[in-house]
Design an enzyme around this catalytic site. Sequence first.
Site, PDB file in Angstrom:
ATOM      1  N   GLN A 136      22.096 -25.972 -22.800  1.00  0.00           N
ATOM      2  CA  GLN A 136      20.776 -26.195 -22.236  1.00  0.00           C
ATOM      3  C   GLN A 136      19.866 -26.602 -23.037  1.00  0.00           C
ATOM      4  OE1 GLN A 136      19.633 -25.840 -18.656  1.00  0.00           O
ATOM      5  NE2 GLN A 136      17.748 -26.955 -19.560  1.00  0.00           N
ATOM      6  N   LYS A 140      21.130 -23.892 -11.986  1.00  0.00           N
ATOM      7  CA  LYS A 140      22.970 -24.531 -12.301  1.00  0.00           C
ATOM      8  C   LYS A 140      24.419 -22.820 -11.818  1.00  0.00           C
ATOM      9  CE  LYS A 140      21.246 -27.661 -15.624  1.00  0.00           C
ATOM     10  NZ  LYS A 140      20.790 -27.992 -16.247  1.00  0.00           N
ATOM     11  N   ASP A 173      28.362 -32.637 -18.478  1.00  0.00           N
ATOM     12  CA  ASP A 173      26.567 -33.105 -17.959  1.00  0.00           C
ATOM     13  C   ASP A 173      26.564 -34.477 -19.238  1.00  0.00           C
ATOM     14  OD1 ASP A 173      24.435 -31.586 -17.299  1.00  0.00           O
ATOM     15  OD2 ASP A 173      23.556 -30.834 -19.606  1.00  0.00           O
TER      16      ASP A 173
END
Length: 281
Positions: free
Chosen positions: A99, A55, A122
């Site tokens: 994450q 990322k 996200d």
Amino acid sequence: MTAQILDGKHVAELTEAELAQRVEALKERSGGRTPVLATILVGDDPASATYVKMKGNACRRVGMESVAIELPASTKTNDLLREIEQLNAKPDVHGILLQHPVPSQIDERACFDMIALEKDVDGVTCLGFGRMAMGEPAYGCATPQGIMRLLAHYNIEIEGRHAVVVGRSPILGKPMAMMMLAANATVTICHSRTRDLETLVRQADVIVGAVGRPEFICADWIKDGAVVVDAGYHPGGVGDIELGPLADRVSAMTPVPGGVGPMTINTLIQQTVQSGERALV
Ligand code: NAP
């Protein structure tokens, strides 16, 4: 029938070229500032570390910055909540990626929900999910949003078709089903307590595999001409669907790897650029 390959790697590359231009334009208009993504990695799971690195690399490819925060595996919920609060308060951070998964002692849901809506690039907060499900503006959850973008790129028709989503996780199956519904599919959601999965999969015009078990969905359950989306990725380069025998039988399919995976990262980056544009001009 030869299946059209829904090439996520290609679409992600096309989008990156466009995003690089947008970042450059934003820099010019904002006195050299770029969108900034903060990534948070808790613990030392090698797969998670790889995803976070990928990322960060994607940020660099489009000319934007990322800030990597690494916390020990012993981190407590409150420590992580405080870290996210600080990032929420920083005007020069435009997106926050926590994450998944975090170590088991952490209340992941509480931490996801601490992310400010405008930085939830996200698409993991309950608020963002609820807004998306109600058709209100919100950043989409990255993997299912990436899948919808991939289907749109290849002009795959969703409206009126029967979409069967196998899996109902908060970051994949559930938002996937809501996005398919928003696109006017008739949606069936399957999970570990579903009875007679095979019969349901046989009805799918669009099948999404999001189970987390290698080649769990058998090729011969899938009808001719279906659209096949495989979100899974396992060692050995297989997904959640037995894709091999489908290439000359279905109308379109995502490859594994190179289908859904690149679109997930690309969607995160695209949404961070959008957030940066909103904040900086
Ligand atoms: P997850 O949280 O483990 O969820 C798996 C889902 O599958 C659950 O809803 C579970 O049902 C369902 N399931 C398990 N066994 C089943 C069975 N026998 N029959 C029907 N349904 C069953 O996994 P996830 O995070 O959603 O990930 C799913 C897959 O997508 C994995 O292969 C993962 O690697 C992949 N993934 C890929 C990306 C990407 O960027 N490409 C991103 C995220 C995930 P219950 O709810 O009843 O337990």
